[in-house]
Enzyme design. Sequence first.
Site, PDB file in Angstrom:
ATOM      1  N   GLU A   1      20.083  10.054   3.020  1.00 38.19           N
ATOM      2  CA  GLU A   1      19.127  10.614   2.056  1.00 38.19           C
ATOM      3  C   GLU A   1      17.689  10.317   2.472  1.00 38.19           C
ATOM      4  O   GLU A   1      17.001   9.543   1.812  1.00 38.19           O
ATOM      5  CB  GLU A   1      19.422  10.105   0.642  1.00 38.19           C
ATOM      6  CG  GLU A   1      19.562   8.611   0.567  1.00 38.19           C
ATOM      7  CD  GLU A   1      19.999   8.097  -0.790  1.00 38.19           C
ATOM      8  OE1 GLU A   1      20.711   8.815  -1.507  1.00 38.19           O
ATOM      9  OE2 GLU A   1      19.626   6.953  -1.109  1.00 38.19           O
TER      10      GLU A   1
ATOM     11  N   GLY B   1      13.666  10.860   2.995  1.00 32.56           N
ATOM     12  CA  GLY B   1      12.565  11.496   2.282  1.00 32.56           C
ATOM     13  C   GLY B   1      11.422  11.755   3.246  1.00 32.56           C
ATOM     14  O   GLY B   1      11.154  12.880   3.651  1.00 32.56           O
TER      15      GLY B   1
ATOM     16  N   ARG C   1      -2.032   5.368  -0.352  1.00 30.21           N
ATOM     17  CA  ARG C   1      -1.293   4.572   0.641  1.00 30.21           C
ATOM     18  C   ARG C   1      -2.180   3.643   1.487  1.00 30.21           C
ATOM     19  O   ARG C   1      -1.760   2.515   1.773  1.00 30.21           O
ATOM     20  CB  ARG C   1      -0.435   5.482   1.538  1.00 30.21           C
ATOM     21  CG  ARG C   1       0.625   6.253   0.748  1.00 30.21           C
ATOM     22  CD  ARG C   1       1.667   6.933   1.629  1.00 30.21           C
ATOM     23  NE  ARG C   1       2.540   5.970   2.249  1.00 30.21           N
ATOM     24  CZ  ARG C   1       2.436   5.550   3.483  1.00 30.21           C
ATOM     25  NH1 ARG C   1       1.517   6.040   4.271  1.00 30.21           N
ATOM     26  NH2 ARG C   1       3.255   4.639   3.943  1.00 30.21           N
TER      27      ARG C   1
ATOM     28  N   TYR D   1      -0.690   0.004   1.110  1.00 32.71           N
ATOM     29  CA  TYR D   1       0.112  -0.525   2.229  1.00 32.71           C
ATOM     30  C   TYR D   1      -0.710  -0.736   3.494  1.00 32.71           C
ATOM     31  O   TYR D   1      -0.132  -0.968   4.556  1.00 32.71           O
ATOM     32  CB  TYR D   1       1.255   0.440   2.576  1.00 32.71           C
ATOM     33  CG  TYR D   1       2.029   0.981   1.403  1.00 32.71           C
ATOM     34  CD1 TYR D   1       2.918   0.165   0.694  1.00 32.71           C
ATOM     35  CD2 TYR D   1       1.891   2.300   1.000  1.00 32.71           C
ATOM     36  CE1 TYR D   1       3.637   0.664  -0.376  1.00 32.71           C
ATOM     37  CE2 TYR D   1       2.611   2.805  -0.074  1.00 32.71           C
ATOM     38  CZ  TYR D   1       3.481   1.976  -0.760  1.00 32.71           C
ATOM     39  OH  TYR D   1       4.185   2.479  -1.817  1.00 32.71           O
TER      40      TYR D   1
ATOM     41  N   CYS E   1     -14.989   5.460  -7.862  1.00 34.20           N
ATOM     42  CA  CYS E   1     -15.873   4.328  -8.143  1.00 34.20           C
ATOM     43  C   CYS E   1     -15.155   3.049  -7.745  1.00 34.20           C
ATOM     44  O   CYS E   1     -14.788   2.224  -8.592  1.00 34.20           O
ATOM     45  CB  CYS E   1     -16.242   4.314  -9.617  1.00 34.20           C
ATOM     46  SG  CYS E   1     -16.935   5.876 -10.127  1.00 34.20           S
TER      47      CYS E   1
ATOM     48  N   TYR F   1       4.852  10.843  -0.104  1.00 36.22           N
ATOM     49  CA  TYR F   1       4.247   9.771  -0.901  1.00 36.22           C
ATOM     50  C   TYR F   1       2.724   9.891  -0.995  1.00 36.22           C
ATOM     51  O   TYR F   1       2.026   8.895  -1.089  1.00 36.22           O
ATOM     52  CB  TYR F   1       4.653   8.390  -0.353  1.00 36.22           C
ATOM     53  CG  TYR F   1       6.155   8.231  -0.249  1.00 36.22           C
ATOM     54  CD1 TYR F   1       6.960   8.201  -1.381  1.00 36.22           C
ATOM     55  CD2 TYR F   1       6.790   8.146   0.995  1.00 36.22           C
ATOM     56  CE1 TYR F   1       8.343   8.083  -1.286  1.00 36.22           C
ATOM     57  CE2 TYR F   1       8.178   8.028   1.092  1.00 36.22           C
ATOM     58  CZ  TYR F   1       8.941   8.005  -0.049  1.00 36.22           C
ATOM     59  OH  TYR F   1      10.305   7.888   0.050  1.00 36.22           O
TER      60      TYR F   1
HETATM   61  N1  LLP Z   1      16.950   6.429  -0.911  1.00 33.71           N
HETATM   62  C1  LLP Z   1      16.491   5.524  -1.767  1.00 33.71           C
HETATM   63  C2  LLP Z   1      17.435   4.891  -2.697  1.00 33.71           C
HETATM   64  C3  LLP Z   1      15.136   5.166  -1.766  1.00 33.71           C
HETATM   65  O1  LLP Z   1      14.701   4.254  -2.615  1.00 33.71           O
HETATM   66  C4  LLP Z   1      14.257   5.808  -0.876  1.00 33.71           C
HETATM   67  C5  LLP Z   1      12.830   5.475  -0.857  1.00 33.71           C
HETATM   68  C6  LLP Z   1      14.765   6.784  -0.007  1.00 33.71           C
HETATM   69  C7  LLP Z   1      16.121   7.068  -0.040  1.00 33.71           C
HETATM   70  C8  LLP Z   1      13.906   7.538   0.961  1.00 33.71           C
HETATM   71  O2  LLP Z   1      13.299   6.714   1.906  1.00 33.71           O
HETATM   72  P1  LLP Z   1      12.431   7.385   3.078  1.00 33.71           P
HETATM   73  O3  LLP Z   1      13.370   8.206   3.948  1.00 33.71           O
HETATM   74  O4  LLP Z   1      11.391   8.234   2.451  1.00 33.71           O
HETATM   75  O5  LLP Z   1      11.851   6.239   3.796  1.00 33.71           O
HETATM   76  N2  LLP Z   1       5.832   4.709  -1.494  1.00 33.71           N
HETATM   77  C9  LLP Z   1       6.231   4.125  -0.231  1.00 33.71           C
HETATM   78  C10 LLP Z   1       7.662   4.448   0.111  1.00 33.71           C
HETATM   79  C11 LLP Z   1       8.648   4.025  -0.953  1.00 33.71           C
HETATM   80  C12 LLP Z   1      10.077   4.390  -0.609  1.00 33.71           C
HETATM   81  C13 LLP Z   1      10.908   4.330  -1.833  1.00 33.71           C
HETATM   82  N3  LLP Z   1      12.289   4.625  -1.646  1.00 33.71           N
HETATM   83  C14 LLP Z   1       5.278   4.588   0.851  1.00 33.71           C
HETATM   84  O6  LLP Z   1       4.369   5.352   0.554  1.00 33.71           O
HETATM   85  O7  LLP Z   1       5.404   4.186   1.998  1.00 33.71           O
END
Ligand code: LLP
Length: 437
Positions: free
Chosen positions: A290, A292, A330, A334, A361, A389
Amino acid sequence: MMQLGTQRVRPDGHLEIGGCDVTELAATYGTPLYVLDEAHLRACCRAYRDTLAAHCQRSKAFYASKALSTSAVAGIVAAEGLGLDVASGGELLTALAGGAPAADLMLHGNFKAEAEMRLALERGVGRICVDSVDEIRAWQALAEELDARPRILLRANPNVKPKTHTSIQVGQLDSKFGLSILSGAAMEAVEVALSCDRLELAGLHCHIGSQVLGWQAFAQAAGELADFMAAIRDRFGVTLDEIDLGGGLGIRYLPEHQPPAIAEFVSHVVSALLAKLAELGLPEPLIMMEPGRSLVGEAGTTLYTVGPVKVIPGVRTYVSVDGGLSDNPRPEMYGAEYNVFIANRAADTPDTVVTVSGKHCETDTLFRDVTVAAPRRGDLLAVQSTGAYNYAMASNYNRLPRPAMVTVADGQAELIVRRETAEDLLACDLLPARLQG
Ligand code: LLP
């Protein structure tokens, strides 16, 4: 610039994405503007889907829609045959609005509100990933009440810590997510789930972290899940039928970021899992992933208009742009870095070190000490790899309207999220009678 997807520099020096001149996009839709390269997004979906299918007897790729949840993106991803991971009622309704079948959705989250749980059962969400024993009992009770029989996966914590920013490492023992295999909590949860006659425990899930630039930690986590599956078989005589390896593959934010290609990543991780399952004498389950960020991240580019350029002699040159923290938190959250360049003069030599700031601001530094072609008021600044994100975590800080988003493909642009208006910003405000008049 890094060459990502369909991006190229036109002979007139303008950046082009999906066959569209970005200066024209900015003139038509305004800035800040999120531009989504639809062909690149679709190619990434196919790379996951097809590589999984090539290696597994049964597989399904899901899109972790938290990375960028809009109806159109859900529609594109669903059209490519992916399911969607939804982590709230809002993401669930967005996926359905985009045309994704409920059966292809997987509901996630460490706190699922009762209203979200009801929504999931009423709409017939295909899979639910449970994160605690409390939650398992709550599903059993609700399924009884609604006469449903949900298919659940158990989120196991494999105690694997990938190399990435600490805020997005979630596979280690000390994490709010999942049930630890190591501590025995996951096995206890399996026992509870198996005793719930309303729940169909289909399999196991893990997700260890995000923006990880290698495949080894994922292969290790997959091995831990396989071992745990064998332990469940040995203890209860039950062979689970599904394994979801989560998301987490990183993308290129800067030229030095070198993640494996999606196909390479999937084949390494799946091969490691299959080898381990065979060694343990387990039949091949349905295998899921899965992602993202690695689906939408590189497909997104943000365009800003350059405003005042302020030179502090001997110190720094500040370049202000018309967005900031509200459309991309971000860098502040981060310490994230991005590749930026002047999009209307993309062929000019980057020769000027500047710090790009947002319009809030705050000291909302977006990009510190980046080298670009000398920026002038009215230029367009392009920021690469903002598909994941960014819009998803955007806010209205300083009451800024959230930007618009367009898809671009084959020389055509389509608005998929309209820019917020002043009316949108005031839509939820109520003025008590005593303050009126
Ligand atoms: N599955 C679950 C259960 C997750 O919690 C996440 C991401 C994904 C899949 C997808 O992960 P990806 O392939 O996108 O790495 N806001 C942060 C990233 C938080 C990720 C949260 N969970 C950022 O901007 O780096």
